[in-house]
Design a protein around this motif. Structure first.
Motif, PDB file in Angstrom:
ATOM      1  N   GLU A 180      51.821  41.181  52.039  1.00 45.88           N
ATOM      2  CA  GLU A 180      50.889  42.294  51.895  1.00 45.88           C
ATOM      3  C   GLU A 180      51.500  43.410  51.062  1.00 45.88           C
ATOM      4  O   GLU A 180      52.698  43.703  51.169  1.00 45.88           O
ATOM      5  N   ILE A 181      50.687  44.062  50.244  1.00 46.62           N
ATOM      6  CA  ILE A 181      51.133  45.217  49.472  1.00 46.62           C
ATOM      7  C   ILE A 181      51.183  46.437  50.392  1.00 46.62           C
ATOM      8  O   ILE A 181      50.206  46.745  51.089  1.00 46.62           O
ATOM      9  N   LEU A 182      52.332  47.117  50.397  1.00 45.92           N
ATOM     10  CA  LEU A 182      52.553  48.245  51.290  1.00 45.92           C
ATOM     11  C   LEU A 182      52.995  49.487  50.525  1.00 45.92           C
ATOM     12  O   LEU A 182      53.704  49.376  49.522  1.00 45.92           O
ATOM     13  N   ASP A 239      49.769  66.952  42.133  1.00 48.09           N
ATOM     14  CA  ASP A 239      50.066  65.551  41.836  1.00 48.09           C
ATOM     15  C   ASP A 239      51.029  65.010  42.882  1.00 48.09           C
ATOM     16  O   ASP A 239      51.660  65.771  43.621  1.00 48.09           O
ATOM     17  N   ILE A 240      51.119  63.684  42.942  1.00 43.26           N
ATOM     18  CA  ILE A 240      51.988  63.033  43.917  1.00 43.26           C
ATOM     19  C   ILE A 240      52.467  61.709  43.338  1.00 43.26           C
ATOM     20  O   ILE A 240      51.739  61.031  42.611  1.00 43.26           O
ATOM     21  N   LYS A 241      53.708  61.364  43.649  1.00 45.22           N
ATOM     22  CA  LYS A 241      54.324  60.136  43.148  1.00 45.22           C
ATOM     23  C   LYS A 241      54.556  59.185  44.324  1.00 45.22           C
ATOM     24  O   LYS A 241      55.207  59.543  45.303  1.00 45.22           O
ATOM     25  N   LEU A 242      54.034  57.970  44.226  1.00 43.39           N
ATOM     26  CA  LEU A 242      54.118  56.974  45.298  1.00 43.39           C
ATOM     27  C   LEU A 242      54.829  55.721  44.800  1.00 43.39           C
ATOM     28  O   LEU A 242      54.911  55.475  43.592  1.00 43.39           O
ATOM     29  N   GLU A 243      55.312  54.923  45.761  1.00 45.62           N
ATOM     30  CA  GLU A 243      55.905  53.631  45.435  1.00 45.62           C
ATOM     31  C   GLU A 243      55.318  52.560  46.351  1.00 45.62           C
ATOM     32  O   GLU A 243      54.962  52.846  47.507  1.00 45.62           O
ATOM     33  N   PHE A 244      55.250  51.341  45.831  1.00 41.33           N
ATOM     34  CA  PHE A 244      54.676  50.223  46.578  1.00 41.33           C
ATOM     35  C   PHE A 244      55.603  49.017  46.513  1.00 41.33           C
ATOM     36  O   PHE A 244      56.390  48.871  45.580  1.00 41.33           O
ATOM     37  N   GLY A 245      55.492  48.172  47.512  1.00 45.01           N
ATOM     38  CA  GLY A 245      56.250  46.927  47.543  1.00 45.01           C
ATOM     39  C   GLY A 245      55.456  45.863  48.262  1.00 45.01           C
ATOM     40  O   GLY A 245      54.327  46.104  48.724  1.00 45.01           O
ATOM     41  N   ARG A 246      56.055  44.690  48.383  1.00 44.81           N
ATOM     42  CA  ARG A 246      55.388  43.567  49.052  1.00 44.81           C
ATOM     43  C   ARG A 246      56.144  43.211  50.325  1.00 44.81           C
ATOM     44  O   ARG A 246      57.369  43.032  50.301  1.00 44.81           O
ATOM     45  N   ALA A 288      47.542  46.229  31.180  1.00 46.16           N
ATOM     46  CA  ALA A 288      47.719  45.047  30.341  1.00 46.16           C
ATOM     47  C   ALA A 288      49.196  44.694  30.185  1.00 46.16           C
ATOM     48  O   ALA A 288      49.577  43.519  30.246  1.00 46.16           O
ATOM     49  N   ALA A 289      50.045  45.702  29.993  1.00 49.22           N
ATOM     50  CA  ALA A 289      51.474  45.444  29.826  1.00 49.22           C
ATOM     51  C   ALA A 289      52.098  44.958  31.131  1.00 49.22           C
ATOM     52  O   ALA A 289      52.954  44.062  31.125  1.00 49.22           O
ATOM     53  N   LEU A 290      51.666  45.515  32.248  1.00 50.64           N
ATOM     54  CA  LEU A 290      52.175  45.067  33.547  1.00 50.64           C
ATOM     55  C   LEU A 290      51.859  43.598  33.772  1.00 50.64           C
ATOM     56  O   LEU A 290      52.682  42.828  34.269  1.00 50.64           O
ATOM     57  N   GLU A 291      50.666  43.189  33.368  1.00 52.07           N
ATOM     58  CA  GLU A 291      50.268  41.791  33.532  1.00 52.07           C
ATOM     59  C   GLU A 291      51.002  40.889  32.538  1.00 52.07           C
ATOM     60  O   GLU A 291      51.473  39.808  32.886  1.00 52.07           O
ATOM     61  N   ALA A 292      51.142  41.361  31.289  1.00 49.72           N
ATOM     62  CA  ALA A 292      51.822  40.566  30.258  1.00 49.72           C
ATOM     63  C   ALA A 292      53.285  40.329  30.600  1.00 49.72           C
ATOM     64  O   ALA A 292      53.845  39.277  30.278  1.00 49.72           O
ATOM     65  N   LEU A 293      53.899  41.294  31.289  1.00 47.79           N
ATOM     66  CA  LEU A 293      55.316  41.197  31.648  1.00 47.79           C
ATOM     67  C   LEU A 293      55.526  40.564  33.026  1.00 47.79           C
ATOM     68  O   LEU A 293      56.646  40.526  33.535  1.00 47.79           O
ATOM     69  N   ASN A 294      54.428  40.088  33.624  1.00 46.90           N
ATOM     70  CA  ASN A 294      54.473  39.426  34.944  1.00 46.90           C
ATOM     71  C   ASN A 294      55.049  40.333  36.037  1.00 46.90           C
ATOM     72  O   ASN A 294      55.729  39.872  36.950  1.00 46.90           O
ATOM     73  N   SER A 318      49.823  41.353  38.774  1.00 45.92           N
ATOM     74  CA  SER A 318      48.594  40.692  38.331  1.00 45.92           C
ATOM     75  C   SER A 318      47.497  41.747  38.229  1.00 45.92           C
ATOM     76  O   SER A 318      47.634  42.870  38.742  1.00 45.92           O
ATOM     77  N   GLY A 319      46.411  41.386  37.573  1.00 47.83           N
ATOM     78  CA  GLY A 319      45.297  42.316  37.461  1.00 47.83           C
ATOM     79  C   GLY A 319      44.776  42.739  38.824  1.00 47.83           C
ATOM     80  O   GLY A 319      44.456  43.912  39.045  1.00 47.83           O
ATOM     81  N   GLN A 320      44.702  41.807  39.759  1.00 45.88           N
ATOM     82  CA  GLN A 320      44.217  42.114  41.102  1.00 45.88           C
ATOM     83  C   GLN A 320      45.193  43.023  41.850  1.00 45.88           C
ATOM     84  O   GLN A 320      44.774  43.940  42.555  1.00 45.88           O
ATOM     85  N   GLU A 321      46.488  42.782  41.685  1.00 44.66           N
ATOM     86  CA  GLU A 321      47.487  43.633  42.337  1.00 44.66           C
ATOM     87  C   GLU A 321      47.424  45.054  41.792  1.00 44.66           C
ATOM     88  O   GLU A 321      47.535  46.026  42.549  1.00 44.66           O
TER      89      GLU A 321
END
Length: 228
Positions: free
Chosen positions: A195-197, A182-189, A142-148, A151-154
């Motif tokens: 495309e999300i990668l 556990d594992i820590k990942l990062e994503f970008g566009r 919710a906070a990720l979406e509120a702060l733009n 998006s919910g789909q992303e």
């Protein structure tokens, strides 16, 4: 090559052909000389860790590309500690996405009153902001979406990719009788396609791996994975 960005464990360059190159340094995250993938500062320098990190990263990224899981990976030269990648933009000022299979690290520090150390978790996904000043705070959908930021789909797509990637890594480690906690990942566009990668790296420096209940240090992990 032209330096674009200097990071904690990797520097980003642009080569003479305009390609983006990540250089893996021998710096590792931690505190007071002790490695900790959950820390947001460089805590120690270990000779050979950059090469080991890229060896592991190229191994897993090639597995992911072969499985049609989208990544920024193009190629790697382990000896030079260089990885060529697609040009991407990050979400907000950067996000880290953690997939947890056991209760350890910051999860245990936060919720230790409700869970025992090492308790099993069902591929629990959480997101943190890359924000050194605020100690990389956890943030919800919710906070990720509120702060733009997402998006919910992303958010849904990244969460699903995180589980898929983490399960692949977990299965590969299990072949060597190793368990991923556990594992820590990062994503970008992807700046060309949108495309999300998956970006950054997959190495001993951003995961916790155990064998028979004993923690395996990042550099020793490569020995288990790649030596007969």
């Amino acid at each position: 090559m032209d330096l674009i960005y200097r990071g904690k464990t990797k520097d980003v360059y642009k080569d003479n052909n305009g390609e983006t190159v990540l250089y893996f340094k021998d710096d590792m995250t931690g505190k007071d000389g002790v490695f900790d993938p959950g820390e947001n500062q460089v805590g120690l320098k270990v000779e050979g860790s950059g090469k080991a990190g890229l060896q592991m990263t190229s191994f897993f990224f090639e597995k992911l590309n072969a499985a049609d899981i989208p990544t920024h990976y193009i190629s790697a030269d382990v000896e030079k500690r260089e990885m060529r990648v697609k040009k991407v933009s990050v979400f907000g000022q950067g996000l880290e996405v953690i997939c947890r299979f056991r209760a350890v690290g910051s999860f245990l520090r936060r919720y230790g009153a409700y869970v025992e150390e090492g308790a099993e978790l069902q591929a629990y996904v959480e997101v943190t902001l890359k924000d050194d000043e605020r100690q990389d705070p956890v943030i919800n959908e919710a906070a990720l979406e509120a702060l733009n930021i997402l998006s919910g789909q992303e958010y849904k797509e990244i969460a699903e990719l995180t589980v898929k990637i983490s399960e692949l890594v977990k299965e590969e480690l299990a072949v060597k009788d190793l368990e991923l906690y556990d594992i820590k990942l990062e994503f970008g566009r992807d700046e060309e396609t949108g495309e999300i990668l998956l970006i950054d790296e997959i190495s001993g420096g951003n995961m916790r791996v155990y064998k028979d209940g004993a923690y395996i240090e990042p550099l020793k992990l490569n020995g288990y994975m790649f030596e007969e």
